[in-house]
Each structure stands twice: as structure tokens, then as C-alpha cells.
Design an enzyme around this catalytic site. Structure first.
Site, PDB file in Angstrom:
ATOM      1  N   ARG A  84      -5.237  -6.643  13.395  1.00 40.33           N
ATOM      2  CA  ARG A  84      -5.489  -7.208  12.076  1.00 40.33           C
ATOM      3  C   ARG A  84      -4.128  -7.553  11.480  1.00 40.33           C
ATOM      4  O   ARG A  84      -3.098  -7.271  12.030  1.00 40.33           O
ATOM      5  CB  ARG A  84      -6.303  -6.261  11.191  1.00 40.33           C
ATOM      6  N   GLY A  85      -4.207  -8.285  10.371  1.00 39.60           N
ATOM      7  CA  GLY A  85      -2.971  -8.803   9.781  1.00 39.60           C
ATOM      8  C   GLY A  85      -2.894 -10.281  10.109  1.00 39.60           C
ATOM      9  O   GLY A  85      -2.966 -10.654  11.287  1.00 39.60           O
TER      10      GLY A  85
ATOM     11  N   ARG B 213     -12.987 -14.261  11.896  1.00 42.65           N
ATOM     12  CA  ARG B 213     -12.748 -13.816  10.508  1.00 42.65           C
ATOM     13  C   ARG B 213     -12.415 -15.056   9.663  1.00 42.65           C
ATOM     14  O   ARG B 213     -11.731 -15.956  10.153  1.00 42.65           O
ATOM     15  CB  ARG B 213     -11.609 -12.793  10.416  1.00 42.65           C
TER      16      ARG B 213
ATOM     17  N   GLN C 244      -5.703   0.784   5.721  1.00 40.46           N
ATOM     18  CA  GLN C 244      -4.527   0.237   6.395  1.00 40.46           C
ATOM     19  C   GLN C 244      -3.229   0.844   5.830  1.00 40.46           C
ATOM     20  O   GLN C 244      -2.225   0.935   6.514  1.00 40.46           O
ATOM     21  CB  GLN C 244      -4.460  -1.289   6.231  1.00 40.46           C
TER      22      GLN C 244
ATOM     23  N   ASP D  20      -2.874 -13.460   3.032  1.00 41.14           N
ATOM     24  CA  ASP D  20      -3.740 -13.973   4.094  1.00 41.14           C
ATOM     25  C   ASP D  20      -3.957 -15.472   3.964  1.00 41.14           C
ATOM     26  O   ASP D  20      -4.236 -16.140   4.967  1.00 41.14           O
ATOM     27  CB  ASP D  20      -5.087 -13.237   4.080  1.00 41.14           C
TER      28      ASP D  20
ATOM     29  N   ASN E  59      -5.193 -11.790  -0.605  1.00 41.01           N
ATOM     30  CA  ASN E  59      -4.642 -10.666   0.133  1.00 41.01           C
ATOM     31  C   ASN E  59      -5.655  -9.527   0.070  1.00 41.01           C
ATOM     32  O   ASN E  59      -6.716  -9.648  -0.545  1.00 41.01           O
ATOM     33  CB  ASN E  59      -3.280 -10.238  -0.444  1.00 41.01           C
TER      34      ASN E  59
HETATM   35  C1  LIG Z   1       1.173  -9.803   7.167  1.00 43.83           C
HETATM   36  S1  LIG Z   1      -0.447  -9.150   7.184  1.00 43.83           S
HETATM   37  C2  LIG Z   1      -1.213  -9.984   5.926  1.00 43.83           C
HETATM   38  C3  LIG Z   1      -2.448  -9.305   5.379  1.00 43.83           C
HETATM   39  O1  LIG Z   1      -3.519  -9.055   6.348  1.00 43.83           O
HETATM   40  C4  LIG Z   1      -4.170  -7.818   5.987  1.00 43.83           C
HETATM   41  O2  LIG Z   1      -5.589  -7.873   6.014  1.00 43.83           O
HETATM   42  P1  LIG Z   1      -6.421  -7.195   7.254  1.00 43.83           P
HETATM   43  O3  LIG Z   1      -5.833  -5.835   7.487  1.00 43.83           O
HETATM   44  O4  LIG Z   1      -7.867  -7.167   6.776  1.00 43.83           O
HETATM   45  O5  LIG Z   1      -6.227  -8.151   8.409  1.00 43.83           O
HETATM   46  C5  LIG Z   1      -3.691  -7.542   4.585  1.00 43.83           C
HETATM   47  O6  LIG Z   1      -4.371  -8.359   3.636  1.00 43.83           O
HETATM   48  C6  LIG Z   1      -2.239  -7.962   4.741  1.00 43.83           C
HETATM   49  O7  LIG Z   1      -1.541  -8.021   3.541  1.00 43.83           O
END
Ligand SMILES: CSC[C@H]1O[C@H](OP(=O)(O)O)[C@H](O)[C@@H]1O
Length: 349
Positions: free
Chosen positions: A51-52, A94, A199, A240, A250
Site C-alpha cells: 500500500r502507499g 483501488r 498504518q 494519494d 490522503n
Molecule cells: C506515499 S504513500 C501515500 C499515501 O498512501 C496511503 O494510503 P494506503 O495506506 O491506504 O495505501 C496513505 O494515504 C499515504 O499517505
């Protein structure tokens, strides 16, 4: 760019498969899994094993390259049809992080001028590797630019994980903290646990500990009291998807932190590569917000924590309006003020 850190990497290309750090097992287990099919890649993205935003884009790019190695056709047109189908499949994993769609589009465009199937297969692998190498360089520059906004012993709050494992290396919002260790500019980080998927507690607290950064974990509802009593100097978050006017999607909870930053008169920074900007949309109103499985809210590691049949709203992201953002930190510099103009200039140069 000398890399004296030893941070974990989220994904690696291995020719016959993709090696992935399974982020769902952190912090208890540091385990790598092999993704051998495009379904494995889709599943890893959907279930947040990876994720990320940037890491999702990179992994999808490797997934498309991996799938293409198996295509059995002599026709370039048929090859492109198969590639488009697999691109659409990975794009369905996603909806919010624009890096996923940016990376997939870049992969398909990379073989526009190839003249053979073998050249197409090789080009796709090289393009996916280029996306990863470029992201590491970009994250270093984001960290460098972000660090210029902090001073020794600043206390900085963050949410979710916009770290090394969410990117190719270094991270975005966490990049300045990792670099601060190399440059002896001690910073104190306050990481919000980030319900419901945690996270912050599972990934950011673990990642910053790995590089020796002074990190304190708080629950999300402690943010206001922590900003007040610990005299937090600034908040920095990842992104995001950033619209043409600077509105930023985000992790859920980010908007609330931006409102707190305004109330406490402290700066609120967004850190992101250009691959997280979506200049095709005018404002945050157009950003699709992923809603995830209600069990992420009603259960914690399999333990039920809410009554049977309870209604649940589980948006994985929220949108911070541009007027609450003090600066957007990119690899090409720090945007302030009129984001519409600043972003337009970024994409016109
Ligand atoms: C550089 S990561 C950007 C962003 O992605 C994460 O969401 P997820 O864990 O659901 O993929 C989170 O919003 C981070 O800030």
C-alpha cells in the site's frame, strides 16, 4: 545521493516473479512473499499487502510486465489488446491513488514504437524498473526539500505511512525524518496510529524505529491534546491524489489534522511526487474516495469490537481543501500560495 540508511524496500523485480514485503504482517513479522501472477499482484494491492500510492503504482507496473512475459502471440496488435485487458484489471484494484493509473498508462505508452514482441516484453520490464529507480531519486529530493522547512528539535506530527515502504525508498512525508538522521538534525515525530488499518502504529512507528528516528505513537483522538501539550511545530502528510487546484486526498483523518493545524496556527505540509498529481481534475470534489470492507472497523486482528449488524462507514481517504495546506513539497520544489498556477507551471516545464 549517498544512501547510508538501511531501510526496508517494499517491492523488487526478480524476472520470474515479484518479491514483496507483506505489509499486513508488520510490525510483528518482516516477511517477503512471491507474486507469480497478475492475480497475485491484484490481490496484494486490494488486501494492502502493498500500500502507499507510489508503491502501488510500482507494483502494478511490475505486475503488468510480469503478465506480458507470458503472452503467447506473434501479433503486436493482439499483444496490445492483452496488455490493455491486464492494465484495466490492475486498475480495478483501488480507485483513489492516481499513481496506480499513472504507472499503468506509462507502461502501455512505453511500447508504442516497438517492432517485435520480444522488444515489447523487454521494454516493459525496463520501464517498470525505471519507474522504481526514478521514484527513489524523487523521494530523496522530496526529503531534502522538506527538511529545509524544519529546524533542530522540531516536533512534527504525521498520519498513516508515507514512508519508505510506501514508495521505492525514503518515502515522501517520512523522507525528511530519515534524512534528518544522516544530517544530525534531530527531530521528534508524533505518529498517529491511523485507524482502522493502523498504518501509523504498525508501519510508521516501526519504520522510523528502524532508522533510529525519535518517534512517539499516539492514538488518532489524541492529536489535538498532543499538539497543544507537546507544542507540535508542524504537521506533514503524504498524498494519494492532488487535484489541479491543490486539493489533496490522503488517508482518512488527514483533513481533521489540517483543521487542527489551522486552529493551532501551525504549518500543514503535504509531501508528494509529481506522479501523485492529477491535473486532469479541477478540484478534490472529483477524487474517488475508496470505501473499504466494514470489518476493518468492526474487527481488530480478527477480534470483533462492535456489535453484530452495526452500520459502518469506512472511507479510506478524505480530501483536504487547498486553503488548509501551507505548502506542497515536491521533488521539483515547494509550492505555496496559488496552487493552481504552481501546479500548472510544474506540468508545463
Ligand atoms: C506515499 S504513500 C501515500 C499515501 O498512501 C496511503 O494510503 P494506503 O495506506 O491506504 O495505501 C496513505 O494515504 C499515504 O499517505
Amino acid at each position: 545521493m549517498t544512501n547510508t540508511l538501511s531501510l526496508p524496500r517494499s517491492v523488487e523485480w526478480e524476472e520470474t516473479h515479484i518479491t514483496l514485503l507483506d505489509q499486513q504482517l508488520l510490525p510483528g513479522k518482516v516477511e517477503y512473499i512471491e507474486l507469480k501472477t497478475i492475480k497475485d499482484v491484484w490481490d496484494a494491492i486490494v488486501t494492502l499487502k502493498v500500500r502507499g500510492a507510489p508503491a502501488i503504482g510500482m507494483t502494478a507496473a511490475f505486475g503488468l510486465a510480469l503478465a506480458a512475459q507470458q503472452y503467447e502471440t506473434d501479433s503486436i496488435d493482439e499483444f496490445n489488446e492483452l496488455l490493455q485487458k491486464d492494465k484495466d484489471y490492475l486498475a480495478s484494484s483501488r480507485p483513489t491513488a492516481v499513481n496506480l493509473f499513472w504507472a499503468l498508462e506509462r507502461m502501455v505508452n512505453s511500447i508504442t514504437n516497438v517492432t517485435s514482441i520480444n522488444e515489447a516484453k523487454t521494454t516493459l520490464v525496463h520501464e517498470a524498473i525505471r519507474i522504481q529507480v526514478e521514484d527513489e531519486e524523487v523521494c530523496y529530493k522530496i526529503g531534502d526539500n522538506a527538511l529545509s522547512l524544519f529546524k533542530k528539535d522540531d516536533r512534527v506530527m504525521t498520519i498513516c505511512n508515507a514512508g519508505s515502504i510506501a514508495t521505492a525508498y525514503y518515502g515522501t512525508a517520512l523522507a525528511p525524518f530519515h534524512l534528518s538522521r544522516e544530517r544530525d538534525i534531530p527531530l521528534q515525530v508524533y505518529a498517529c496510529e491511523t485507524r482502522p488499518v493502523l498504518q501509523g502504529s504498525r508501519l510508521t512507528a516501526w519504520e522510523l524505529q528502524q532508522s533510529g528516528v525519535d518517534v512517539t505513537l499516539i492514538t488518532d483522538n489524541m492529536a489535538a491534546h498532543t499538539i497543544k501539550t507537546k507544542q507540535i511545530n508542524a504537521i506533514i502528510v503524504g498524498a494519494d491524489r492532488i487535484a489541479a487546484n491543490g486539493d489533496t486526498a490522503n488517508k482518512i483523518g488527514t483533513y481533521g489534522l489540517a483543521l487542527l493545524a489551522k486552529a493551532f496556527h501551525i504549518p500543514f505540509y503535504v509531501a508528494a511526487p509529481l506522479s501523485t498529481f492529477d491535473p486532469t481534475i479541477a478540484s478534490g470534489e472529483e477524487i474517488p474516495i475508496e470505501e473499504r470492507n466494514p470489518e476493518e472497523v468492526t474487527h481488530l486482528h480478527g477480534q470483533q469490537i462492535a456489535p453484530d449488524g452495526i452500520a459502518v462507514f469506512n472511507p479510506a481517504f478524505d480530501v483536504t481543501p487547498n486553503e488548509l495546506i501551507t505548502a506542497i513539497i515536491t521533488d521539483r520544489g515547494i509550492l505555496k500560495g496559488n496552487y493552481q498556477e504552481g501546479i500548472q507551471t510544474l506540468f508545463n516545464n
